[in-house]
Design an enzyme around this catalytic site. Structure first.
Site, PDB file in Angstrom:
ATOM      1  N   TRP A 254       0.868  -1.179   0.000  1.00 45.20           N
ATOM      2  CA  TRP A 254       0.000   0.000   0.000  1.00 45.20           C
ATOM      3  C   TRP A 254       0.903   1.226   0.000  1.00 45.20           C
ATOM      4  CZ3 TRP A 254      -5.546   0.393   0.875  1.00 45.20           C
ATOM      5  CH2 TRP A 254      -6.011   1.708   0.877  1.00 45.20           C
TER       6      TRP A 254
ATOM      7  N   LYS B  86       3.214  10.288   7.259  1.00 48.68           N
ATOM      8  CA  LYS B  86       2.424  10.155   8.479  1.00 48.68           C
ATOM      9  C   LYS B  86       3.135  10.595   9.764  1.00 48.68           C
ATOM     10  CE  LYS B  86      -0.294   6.230   6.708  1.00 48.68           C
ATOM     11  NZ  LYS B  86      -1.661   6.741   6.857  1.00 48.68           N
TER      12      LYS B  86
ATOM     13  N   GLN C  93       4.991   4.889   7.917  1.00 45.52           N
ATOM     14  CA  GLN C  93       4.577   4.442   9.237  1.00 45.52           C
ATOM     15  C   GLN C  93       5.726   3.979  10.118  1.00 45.52           C
ATOM     16  OE1 GLN C  93       1.039   1.997   9.451  1.00 45.52           O
ATOM     17  NE2 GLN C  93       0.349   2.681   7.439  1.00 45.52           N
TER      18      GLN C  93
ATOM     19  N   ASP D   5       9.544   3.306   1.589  1.00 46.22           N
ATOM     20  CA  ASP D   5       8.388   4.066   2.060  1.00 46.22           C
ATOM     21  C   ASP D   5       8.298   3.872   3.572  1.00 46.22           C
ATOM     22  OD1 ASP D   5       5.903   5.024   2.759  1.00 46.22           O
ATOM     23  OD2 ASP D   5       4.798   3.965   1.211  1.00 46.22           O
TER      24      ASP D   5
ATOM     25  N   GLU E 268       7.840  -1.026   1.734  1.00 45.46           N
ATOM     26  CA  GLU E 268       7.879  -0.641   3.141  1.00 45.46           C
ATOM     27  C   GLU E 268       8.777  -1.622   3.893  1.00 45.46           C
ATOM     28  OE1 GLU E 268       3.693   0.472   4.765  1.00 45.46           O
ATOM     29  OE2 GLU E 268       3.389  -0.997   3.149  1.00 45.46           O
TER      30      GLU E 268
ATOM     31  N   ARG F  84      -3.682  -4.355  13.661  1.00 41.78           N
ATOM     32  CA  ARG F  84      -2.524  -3.462  13.664  1.00 41.78           C
ATOM     33  C   ARG F  84      -2.518  -2.697  14.992  1.00 41.78           C
ATOM     34  NH1 ARG F  84      -2.240   0.107   8.347  1.00 41.78           N
ATOM     35  NH2 ARG F  84      -4.443   0.515   8.761  1.00 41.78           N
TER      36      ARG F  84
END
Length: 437
Positions: free
Chosen positions: A135, A270, A244, A241, A208, A404
Site C-alpha cells: 500500500w 504520516k 509508518q 516508504d 515498506e 494493527r
C-alpha cells in the site's frame, strides 16, 4: 446535534471511501485517547491513521501550529523560508550518507509520486516493482504500485508495475526441508518472474520495511540487503516508504537502520507530521542533480510550505528531547511479551509479528489449519471498541484478521497494558461466544 441526526447527515452528504465508519461520533482527542459524544474515553491504538506518534493535541505541536499560522504558513511555491531549509538540514543530519537532499510535501501518496518520478527520470526507465500486499497511496503512480486493495473497477493502472511475493513467514509456501521459512529462494523466484515480465526498463523497487496495510509483515533480517543487491544488479533504485515506520516507531529512528541498508530514496509522511499533513522525499545529491539536469518538475500548491516544515521540526525536537526512539524500543519489548502471551493462551491467535510500537496479531480458526477467522476478527474489533479500545483490523484474501497495534510513542506503560488487557478480554469473550453459537 443528536447522534441520530449526525448519522442521518452522514448518509445524505458524506461520500463513503472505504470500510464502514466507526460507530462513534468523536468530539475531541488528547494524548492516547479520543473521546466520543457521550464523553467515553477510547484508547487509540492506531495513533489516528497510524500517524500521531506524539499522541493527540500535543502541546508543542499545538503551539508550533498556532505560531506558524499567525506568522508564516504558506507561500508561493517558488519561495523558500528558513523552516524549510532548517528541516532539510535536520533530516540530512539524522540520516546516513548519501541521503542529504529533501523535497518537502504534504501526503504520503504525494511523496511516493515524487520519488517514483525521480527514479524514472534518473534512470531513464519506467518499470516499478513492489510487494503483492503493498500500500503506497491512492494517486495514480502510488496506486499503481499498491496491490493489497483498490485495483478493481478503475480500468488500466499505470503501465510497468510488477510484483514481488510479500515475505510473509507465517503463510509463505517457500520452506526448507526442516519447515523453516526460505525467504532467499522466494526472493530469487520473485525476481525471476520480474525479469521474465520486464521489458528491460526496470527503474525502481518501492517497498515498506514493515508492511502495515499488508498485514504487519516485517522483512526478515538480511532480506533488505539482498533486495538492494538485486536492484543494483539491474540498475534499479531502491525506494523505502517509511510513512509508518519512520521517526522511532520501530525502536529505530528509521526502520532501515536495523539492516544497515541505505535506500536511494526515502519517503516520509504520516509520522513526520505526527498526525498533520507533512511528507518528504530524501535522496542523494547525485540523484537530485541528475533529475535537475533532466528537468524534474513537481511544482505543487503546498511544496515547501513553512507550516509543514515547522511542524516536522517540532516533531523531531520532541522525539529527541523526550527520548521517544528508545521509549518505543522499551515499550515494544513489553508489547511483544504481552502479545506472545495471547498467542500462547488462545488457539485463535496464530501469529505475532512486527517491531517496536508497530506490531500485530493474526487471528485464525486454529493454529494447525491457519484458516482465516474473518468473522471472529470483526467481533473482536467491536468488542474492543465497546470496552474502550480502538484497533484496526486488516482483512486480506488468504490471511486471517490482522490487528494493527500502533499506539503513540508517548503512551504510558499503564495505557499500553490497559489496552492489551482489553484485547485479551475481548478475544476471550468472543471465542467463548463463537464456540457456543
Amino acid at each position: 446535534m443528536s447522534t441520530d441526526t449526525f448519522w442521518d447527515d452522514v448518509d445524505r452528504h458524506v461520500v463513503r471511501y472505504g470500510a464502514a465508519f466507526t460507530p462513534r461520533v468523536i468530539e475531541r482527542a488528547s494524548g492516547s485517547y479520543v473521546y466520543d459524544s457521550d464523553g467515553s474515553a477510547i484508547l487509540d491504538f492506531t495513533s489516528g491513521q497510524m500517524s500521531a506518534v506524539l499522541g493527540h493535541s500535543h502541546p508543542d505541536i499545538a503551539r508550533a501550529v498556532s505560531e506558524s499560522v499567525a506568522s508564516l504558513d504558506h507561500l508561493f511555491s517558488g519561495m523558500l523560508s528558513r523552516p524549510v531549509v532548517d528541516l532539510a538540514k535536520r533530516l540530512s543530519a539524522s540520516l546516513p550518507d548519501p541521503l542529504t537532499k529533501t523535497l518537502l510535501l504534504t501526503t504520503g501518496a504525494e511523496s511516493n509520486e515524487a520519488a517514483l518520478k525521480m527514479a524514472k527520470l534518473a534512470t531513464g526507465k519506467y518499470e516499478v516493482v513492489s510487494f503483492d500486499r503493498s500500500w503506497h497511496g491512492m494517486t495514480s503512480g502510488a496506486a499503481a504500485a499498491t496491490f493489497s486493495a483498490g485495483r478493481r473497477g478503475y480500468g488500466p493502472a499505470m503501465p510497468g508495475n510488477l510484483t514481488l511475493p510479500t515475505p510473509n513467514a507465517y503463510r509463505s509456501p517457500f520452506r526448507r526441508a526442516d519447515g523453516s521459512y526460505d525467504w532467499e529462494t522466494e526472493l530469487e523466484y520473485g525476481f525471476a518472474l520480474v525479469d521474465q515480465q520486464s521489458t528491460g526498463s526496470l527503474a525502481a523497487c518501492l517497498i515498506e520495511p514493515v508492511l502495515s496495510s499488508g498485514g504487519i509483515i516485517d522483512l526478515p533480517p538480511g532480506y533488505l540487503a539482498r533486495l538492494k543487491e538485486m536492484c543494483a544488479a539491474r540498475g534499479m533504485l531502491l525506494i523505502l516508504d517509511e510513512a509508518q515506520t519512520g521517526l522511532g516507531r520501530t525502536g529505530h529512528m528509521y526502520a532501515f537502520e536495523r539492516d544497515g541498508v541505505v535506500p536511494d530514496l526515502l519517503t516520509l509522511s504520516k509520522t513526520l507530521g505526527a498526525g498533520l499533513p507533512v511528507a518528504a522525499v530524501v535522496t542523494s545529491a547525485e540523484i537530485e542533480q541528475t533529475c535537475r539536469d533532466r528537468g524534474f518538475l513537481f511544482f505543487t500548491t503546498h511544496v515547501s510550505d513553512p507550516l509543514a516544515a515547522t511542524v516536522a521540526l517540532t516533531v523531531l525536537d520532541v522525539i529527541e528531547r523526550d527520548g521517544l526512539v528508545q521509549r518505543a524500543a522499551k515499550l515494544g519489548e513489553q508489547l511483544t511479551g504481552r502479545l506472545l502471551e495471547l498467542r500462547d493462551t488462545y488457539e485463535v491467535v496464530g501469529d505475532v509479528r512486527g517491531r517496536g510500537l508497530l506490531q500485530g496479531i493474526e487471528l485464525v480458526h486454529d493454529k494447525e489449519s491457519r484458516t482465516p477467522a474473518d468473522a471472529l476478527g470483526q467481533a473482536v474489533t467491536a468488542a474492543c471498541l465497546e470496552r474502550g479500545l480502538h484497533l484496526n483490523i486488516v482483512q486480506l484474501p488468504g490471511m486471517g484478521g490482522i490487528f494493527r497495534i500502533a499506539p503513540p510513542l508517548t503512551t504510558s506503560d499503564d495505557e499500553l497494558h490497559a489496552g492489551i488487557d482489553i484485547l485479551d478480554a475481548a478475544i476471550r469473550d468472543c471465542v467463548t461466544t463463537h464456540a457456543t453459537a
